[in-house]
Design a protein around this motif. Structure first.
Motif, PDB file in Angstrom:
ATOM      1  N   PRO A 131       0.811  -1.234   0.000  1.00  0.00           N
ATOM      2  CA  PRO A 131       0.000   0.000   0.000  1.00  0.00           C
ATOM      3  C   PRO A 131       0.839   1.278   0.000  1.00  0.00           C
ATOM      4  O   PRO A 131       0.386   2.325  -0.456  1.00  0.00           O
ATOM      5  CB  PRO A 131      -0.821  -0.110   1.295  1.00  0.00           C
ATOM      6  CG  PRO A 131      -0.136  -1.140   2.131  1.00  0.00           C
ATOM      7  CD  PRO A 131       0.573  -2.066   1.185  1.00  0.00           C
ATOM      8  N   ARG A 132       2.107   1.195   0.467  1.00  0.00           N
ATOM      9  CA  ARG A 132       2.955   2.389   0.501  1.00  0.00           C
ATOM     10  C   ARG A 132       3.337   2.837  -0.904  1.00  0.00           C
ATOM     11  O   ARG A 132       3.583   4.011  -1.149  1.00  0.00           O
ATOM     12  CB  ARG A 132       4.213   2.110   1.331  1.00  0.00           C
ATOM     13  CG  ARG A 132       3.896   1.788   2.779  1.00  0.00           C
ATOM     14  CD  ARG A 132       5.136   1.321   3.530  1.00  0.00           C
ATOM     15  NE  ARG A 132       5.642   0.052   2.991  1.00  0.00           N
ATOM     16  CZ  ARG A 132       6.687  -0.595   3.506  1.00  0.00           C
ATOM     17  NH1 ARG A 132       7.326  -0.110   4.541  1.00  0.00           N
ATOM     18  NH2 ARG A 132       7.093  -1.743   2.961  1.00  0.00           N
ATOM     19  N   ILE A 133       3.374   1.888  -1.843  1.00  0.00           N
ATOM     20  CA  ILE A 133       3.711   2.244  -3.231  1.00  0.00           C
ATOM     21  C   ILE A 133       2.604   3.108  -3.813  1.00  0.00           C
ATOM     22  O   ILE A 133       2.854   4.143  -4.427  1.00  0.00           O
ATOM     23  CB  ILE A 133       3.893   0.981  -4.093  1.00  0.00           C
ATOM     24  CG1 ILE A 133       4.911   0.045  -3.460  1.00  0.00           C
ATOM     25  CG2 ILE A 133       4.222   1.345  -5.544  1.00  0.00           C
ATOM     26  CD1 ILE A 133       6.282   0.124  -3.979  1.00  0.00           C
ATOM     27  N   LYS A 180       0.537   4.893  -2.257  1.00  0.00           N
ATOM     28  CA  LYS A 180       0.452   6.172  -1.553  1.00  0.00           C
ATOM     29  C   LYS A 180       1.502   7.158  -2.079  1.00  0.00           C
ATOM     30  O   LYS A 180       1.192   8.308  -2.344  1.00  0.00           O
ATOM     31  CB  LYS A 180       0.665   5.917  -0.054  1.00  0.00           C
ATOM     32  CG  LYS A 180       0.515   7.143   0.808  1.00  0.00           C
ATOM     33  CD  LYS A 180       0.706   6.781   2.289  1.00  0.00           C
ATOM     34  CE  LYS A 180       0.972   8.039   3.086  1.00  0.00           C
ATOM     35  NZ  LYS A 180       1.736   7.775   4.303  1.00  0.00           N
ATOM     36  N   HIS A 181       2.728   6.705  -2.226  1.00  0.00           N
ATOM     37  CA  HIS A 181       3.814   7.619  -2.585  1.00  0.00           C
ATOM     38  C   HIS A 181       4.115   7.645  -4.086  1.00  0.00           C
ATOM     39  O   HIS A 181       4.600   8.639  -4.598  1.00  0.00           O
ATOM     40  CB  HIS A 181       5.095   7.231  -1.843  1.00  0.00           C
ATOM     41  CG  HIS A 181       4.989   7.354  -0.357  1.00  0.00           C
ATOM     42  ND1 HIS A 181       4.860   8.567   0.274  1.00  0.00           N
ATOM     43  CD2 HIS A 181       4.971   6.413   0.628  1.00  0.00           C
ATOM     44  CE1 HIS A 181       4.793   8.373   1.582  1.00  0.00           C
ATOM     45  NE2 HIS A 181       4.847   7.081   1.824  1.00  0.00           N
ATOM     46  N   PHE A 182       3.859   6.531  -4.750  1.00  0.00           N
ATOM     47  CA  PHE A 182       4.282   6.411  -6.158  1.00  0.00           C
ATOM     48  C   PHE A 182       3.137   5.862  -7.016  1.00  0.00           C
ATOM     49  O   PHE A 182       3.228   4.761  -7.572  1.00  0.00           O
ATOM     50  CB  PHE A 182       5.492   5.471  -6.260  1.00  0.00           C
ATOM     51  CG  PHE A 182       6.658   5.893  -5.409  1.00  0.00           C
ATOM     52  CD1 PHE A 182       7.546   6.860  -5.862  1.00  0.00           C
ATOM     53  CD2 PHE A 182       6.866   5.330  -4.153  1.00  0.00           C
ATOM     54  CE1 PHE A 182       8.623   7.253  -5.075  1.00  0.00           C
ATOM     55  CE2 PHE A 182       7.938   5.723  -3.362  1.00  0.00           C
ATOM     56  CZ  PHE A 182       8.820   6.682  -3.823  1.00  0.00           C
ATOM     57  N   PRO A 183       2.033   6.640  -7.126  1.00  0.00           N
ATOM     58  CA  PRO A 183       0.866   6.104  -7.852  1.00  0.00           C
ATOM     59  C   PRO A 183       1.156   5.749  -9.308  1.00  0.00           C
ATOM     60  O   PRO A 183       0.580   4.793  -9.828  1.00  0.00           O
ATOM     61  CB  PRO A 183      -0.170   7.226  -7.739  1.00  0.00           C
ATOM     62  CG  PRO A 183       0.595   8.443  -7.333  1.00  0.00           C
ATOM     63  CD  PRO A 183       1.784   7.974  -6.555  1.00  0.00           C
ATOM     64  N   ALA A 184       2.039   6.492  -9.954  1.00  0.00           N
ATOM     65  CA  ALA A 184       2.342   6.161 -11.358  1.00  0.00           C
ATOM     66  C   ALA A 184       3.073   4.822 -11.451  1.00  0.00           C
ATOM     67  O   ALA A 184       2.874   4.065 -12.398  1.00  0.00           O
ATOM     68  CB  ALA A 184       3.180   7.271 -11.999  1.00  0.00           C
ATOM     69  N   LEU A 185       3.904   4.525 -10.453  1.00  0.00           N
ATOM     70  CA  LEU A 185       4.584   3.225 -10.426  1.00  0.00           C
ATOM     71  C   LEU A 185       3.560   2.106 -10.234  1.00  0.00           C
ATOM     72  O   LEU A 185       3.620   1.072 -10.908  1.00  0.00           O
ATOM     73  CB  LEU A 185       5.630   3.200  -9.303  1.00  0.00           C
ATOM     74  CG  LEU A 185       6.309   1.857  -9.014  1.00  0.00           C
ATOM     75  CD1 LEU A 185       7.051   1.333 -10.233  1.00  0.00           C
ATOM     76  CD2 LEU A 185       7.275   1.993  -7.830  1.00  0.00           C
ATOM     77  N   LEU A 186       2.598   2.344  -9.333  1.00  0.00           N
ATOM     78  CA  LEU A 186       1.568   1.321  -9.111  1.00  0.00           C
ATOM     79  C   LEU A 186       0.751   1.085 -10.385  1.00  0.00           C
ATOM     80  O   LEU A 186       0.488  -0.066 -10.758  1.00  0.00           O
ATOM     81  CB  LEU A 186       0.655   1.738  -7.955  1.00  0.00           C
ATOM     82  CG  LEU A 186      -0.389   0.699  -7.570  1.00  0.00           C
ATOM     83  CD1 LEU A 186       0.272  -0.572  -7.046  1.00  0.00           C
ATOM     84  CD2 LEU A 186      -1.341   1.259  -6.516  1.00  0.00           C
TER      85      LEU A 186
END
Lengths: 165, 289
Positions: free
Chosen positions: B84-86, B88-94
């Motif tokens: 979930p931290r991805i 939160k901080h890196f939505p384009a990566l998700l």
């Protein structure tokens, strides 16, 4: 040649293989498991999906030497000689196959998905089912019958509470 | 087809792996999930003389501190894609992770493998360039860091030297007021992308203070667009002029046509994906406020 020991469908066997040999070929030729189908041999079609330590993996992208000490399951381990697993039966009743070449790959890729949904007692949306099977290509059915089979297998198992695997 | 002959070595730790890779030089390749390397070997586009299996190495953690997210090179797409931290901080990566292959491929393919493979249409190199990630590389000589923008040299070519192993990738954590998005078009889900665009926006109140854009499909590596990023600064989240941003990106790129899409089609696609990515990032920014 490298000596390896594999546990395949519950039986251990030691053999010497060249490192370059694909698990798919070793399962077919050294273990006689012709249910491992090879379609594209480069990870695009999903036909060769087997379980390694319970997790679906493409056996054409896996070298047999990498599987030392691991437990491998092929479609031959599912449902007995009459293919009685709920998902196999649903493929039959819902027209989830025609020529059958892709079917072992679909069954092995989808069994963990069907089991997960059954244990959550949740009927997935069709989009989720299509995502779960997106790594497998079928040239006969047009996929609708396979989606229906997955729904039926999950529905039957939730209703019946038994997994005939 | 089947792979050419090679010798197989199972590395027991990072030191062992870099020692083996140093010994074999150009002939040695590390193998993790094998989801990109083995297809290349089966098609004999790659013929390494030695494969160094790195799956037992301790490079499987996702670590956060105040400034950095560090993902071990062996973390599988499915695993960090669930963190979930991805999101939160890196939505384009998700977003990008969901475009990688299929579930079975995401379960076994690793972040380090995809970055080292450097497919020109792959999502992760683009995401790494978008977020100014650094590659952490080990060899017998020690450790060095390579900025993502310097890491990818050409299609399937990185600045990794023989004997070097990517052990982790570090993403600087963006400020809290940021949002992003990643858009892609391919023939089918899981296919190689025809084009993709990622957007990362930082903002204060409703005004964009910093922007990053990345595009795959225009060149042999993913490209950034500094002039267009600068154009976005000062725009507001509810009117980012996304159509104009897309028009400018399309005018800047010079893609090659191929058997799937013509150069004109790709250019138009990049413009449209840019518009969508910027609008989606702005919508997320507004939603998060």
């Amino acid at each position: 040649m490298t000596d390896i020991t594999l546990e395949v469908n519950g039986t251990e066997k030691s053999l010497a293989v060249e490192p370059r040999r694909l698990l798919a070929d070793v399962l077919r030729h050294e273990f006689g498991l012709s249910g491992v189908h090879i379609g594209c041999a480069h990870g695009a079609c999903g036909c060769c999906t087997v379980h390694i330590d319970g997790v679906p993996k493409l056996s054409c992208l896996t070298f047999a030497v990498q599987c030392e000490g691991k437990a491998i399951a092929t479609v031959e381990s599912v449902g007995g000689p009459n293919a009685e697993h709920a998902l196999q039966q649903a493929f039959k009743s819902e027209h989830g196959l025609q020529c059958g070449y892709c079917t072992p790959g679909f069954v092995m890729a989808l069994i963990p998905f069907v089991e997960a949904m059954t244990s959550q007692r949740r009927m997935p949306e069709d989009d989720e089912i299509r995502e779960a099977m997106s790594g497998n290509i079928c040239r006969c059915t047009g996929y609708h019958g396979i989606v229906a089979a997955v729904r039926k297998a999950i529905g039957d198992q939730i209703a019946g509470g038994s997994n005939r695997s | 087809m089947r792979p050419a002959s090679f010798e197989y070595h199972k590395a027991v730790d990072i030191e062992d792996a870099v020692r083996l890779l140093a010994e074999f030089g150009e002939e040695g390749r590390p193998i993790a999930g094998g989801q990109s390397l083995v297809p290349m070997m089966n098609l004999r586009l790659a013929r390494p003389g030695h494969l160094v299996d790195i799956n037992a190495l301790p490079m499987t953690d996702i670590e956060f501190d105040d400034r950095t997210m560090r993902i071990g090179a062996l973390v599988r797409h499915e695993e960090y894609g669930r963190d979930p931290r991805i999101g939160k901080h890196f939505p384009a990566l998700l977003d990008a992770v969901h475009w990688i292959g299929h579930p079975t491929i995401r379960r076994h393919g690793s972040i380090g493998g995809s970055l080292s493979h450097a497919d020109p249409t792959a999502e992760l190199p683009a995401a790494a360039i978008l977020y100014d990630a650094s590659m952490v590389v080990r060899s017998l000589g020690g450790e060095r860091r390579i900025a993502a923008v310097d890491f990818f040299e050409s299609a399937y070519v990185t600045t990794l030297e023989p004997g070097e192993l990517l052990v982790a990738v570090e993403f600087p954590i963006p400020p809290r007021s940021s949002a992003g998005s990643f858009m892609e078009i391919g023939e089918r889900v899981g296919d190689f992308a025809i084009a993709s665009v990622g957007a990362h926006l930082e903002f204060e109140q409703a005004t964009i203070t910093r922007a990053a854009l990345v595009c795959c499909g225009a060149d042999l590596v993913a490209i950034r667009a500094p002039e267009i990023e600068a154009f976005l600064v000062g725009k507001t989240l509810d009117a980012p002029q996304a159509v104009e941003v897309g028009r400018r990106f399309a005018a800047m790129v010079d893609p090659s046509g191929d058997h799937i899409a013509s150069a004109d089609y790709k250019r138009a696609l990049i413009g449209e994906l840019t518009r969508r990515a910027v609008e989606a990032a702005c919508a997320r920014a507004i939603e998060s406020k």
